[in-house]
Design an enzyme around this catalytic site. Structure first.
Site, PDB file in Angstrom:
ATOM      1  N   SER B  21       0.885  -1.008  -0.285  1.00 42.47           N
ATOM      2  CA  SER B  21      -0.238   0.178   0.030  1.00 42.47           C
ATOM      3  C   SER B  21       0.584   1.075   0.132  1.00 42.47           C
ATOM      4  O   SER B  21       0.952   2.784  -0.660  1.00 42.47           O
ATOM      5  CB  SER B  21      -0.840  -0.126   1.211  1.00 42.47           C
ATOM      6  OG  SER B  21      -1.486  -1.030   1.399  1.00 42.47           O
ATOM      7  N   ARG B  44       0.370   7.787   6.111  1.00 37.88           N
ATOM      8  CA  ARG B  44      -0.279   6.995   7.199  1.00 37.88           C
ATOM      9  C   ARG B  44      -1.885   8.063   6.861  1.00 37.88           C
ATOM     10  O   ARG B  44      -3.138   6.875   7.011  1.00 37.88           O
ATOM     11  CB  ARG B  44      -0.477   7.331   8.078  1.00 37.88           C
ATOM     12  CG  ARG B  44      -0.920   5.900   8.825  1.00 37.88           C
ATOM     13  CD  ARG B  44      -0.066   5.186  10.255  1.00 37.88           C
ATOM     14  NE  ARG B  44       0.334   4.489   9.287  1.00 37.88           N
ATOM     15  CZ  ARG B  44       1.033   3.179   9.819  1.00 37.88           C
ATOM     16  NH1 ARG B  44      -0.306   2.622   9.609  1.00 37.88           N
ATOM     17  NH2 ARG B  44       1.507   2.666   9.227  1.00 37.88           N
ATOM     18  N   HIS B  47      -3.095   6.287   3.264  1.00 41.34           N
ATOM     19  CA  HIS B  47      -3.872   4.764   3.551  1.00 41.34           C
ATOM     20  C   HIS B  47      -4.900   4.729   3.995  1.00 41.34           C
ATOM     21  O   HIS B  47      -5.854   3.870   4.380  1.00 41.34           O
ATOM     22  CB  HIS B  47      -2.203   3.972   4.326  1.00 41.34           C
ATOM     23  CG  HIS B  47      -2.262   3.022   4.390  1.00 41.34           C
ATOM     24  ND1 HIS B  47      -2.843   2.359   5.857  1.00 41.34           N
ATOM     25  CD2 HIS B  47      -2.866   1.989   3.874  1.00 41.34           C
ATOM     26  CE1 HIS B  47      -3.016   0.887   6.207  1.00 41.34           C
ATOM     27  NE2 HIS B  47      -2.653   0.762   4.235  1.00 41.34           N
TER      28      HIS B  47
END
Lengths: 225, 225
Positions: B21, B44, B47
């Protein structure tokens, strides 16, 4: 404790803020193909994400909203894949009809079983939920593996969910897990693509419980006529 | 309970999914102006949202990431505006340094005070948090009123947050509250526009606690040389 006394009066009430937000959403969304029953769910998801692209990517099984409202009115449990989803669900409206929000990902037996089998807690938690509540409402915003396991259990006949709200977010398997969900002929709310997440799934659950409360009130009104 | 025995072996491990990812995110994000220390937080958040537009809209005060890591290492409390944010924070990494996640929006004294004063629970909860932990890390993903109240308390000198993660989502006052935050010379992480929310704020907190754990490990490594 001392909170101080210099509170300024609220110039705008929270209900007015929501009404104004809903007006802005309707204007910016413009024309769409959602039904009258689907739209309150779409609107609350856009309200919670400020993301019209996500809103437009939503897909409803034809029976989804009716089935979700019915499941809440029947007091079926709502199974969250992660604690964030469980935390966000408005409990009072669910409890009113005898339902509750559940999450198994941090259960001790789930953690132990996942470790022993060398698999994920998300998969084991989904098995536990389906064993205990095969007809529950499933709210999955995080783990594609949880959604894929639920789909497998449905195909096996081990689960017959009242509704699946399946919107895991992410770059690996999330979009694919939702593609699989859309192949099933069971009530689901999902979206196309990578987006989704806990906030979005919570918005869908809370929109449905609001509709359930409204429907219950209308029925009571009807009974009195 | 019986979880069944037909567990298929995992073909891809969770760590590999995260690595893949992160690779996809780096490719699609392309060039950007984030620093080496800011990027893990940006990554993050993307994500957790699958939203590059949101990622690109992030704004960091120059000292934000260093200050956030330091505050976690010092064990300062993390104050969440809503229960969803509190639920999503990875507790183990915070507890390791003596910190904890707090949320006051459902405290009985907050509910009573808000009712008596005719104001919102979000405002009263923020006052309570600042009275108890003026130097805490503030993680606000929901209520613009909470962020505006925190800004007011900072200007008054009643709060000196270690870091403010201020990303309320919404159509009324959310973007404006973030504009006000960016005028302060205190460590903040925020974004431009309406987007944000619990998932995004949680991603930022969890990225910072990972960086804190790494930095603590590096320091220990350094001590041994």
């Amino acid at each position: 404790m001392d909170f101080g006394t210099d509170f300024e009066p609220l110039t705008v009430q929270p209900q007015e803020i929501e009404a104004l937000s809903f007006e802005l959403i309707a204007q910016e969304l413009g024309e769409h193909d959602f039904t009258e029953l689907q739209y309150p769910v779409v609107r609350r998801i856009i309200h919670a994400s400020a993301d019209f692209e996500l809103g437009r990517s939503l897909v409803f099984h034809p029976r989804a909203v009716e089935a979700g409202i019915a499941a809440i009115l029947e007091g079926r449990p709502i199974i969250a894949d992660v604690r964030m989803v469980e935390a966000g669900i408005s409990k009072a409206r669910i409890h009113r009809f005898g339902g509750e929000a559940r999450v198994h990902i941090t259960d001790e037996d789930v953690i132990a079983e996942a470790k022993e089998r060398g698999t994920t807690r998300a998969i084991v938690a989904m098995r536990k939920a389906c064993a205990e509540a095969p007809g529950g409402i499933y709210a999955i915003g995080n783990a594609p593996t949880a959604l894929l396991e639920l789909i497998r259990l449905v195909k096996e006949g081990a689960a017959r969910p009242g509704l699946v709200i399946g919107m895991p977010v992410g770059f690996v398997s999330a979009a694919e897990s939702k593609d699989e969900l859309r192949k099933l002929d069971i009530p689901y709310i999902t979206n196309i693509g990578r987006k989704g997440g806990s906030t979005v799934v919570v918005a869908a659950v809370n929109a449905l419980s609001l509709l359930a409360v409204q429907q219950a009130a209308e029925r009571r009104g009807g009974d009195c006529k």
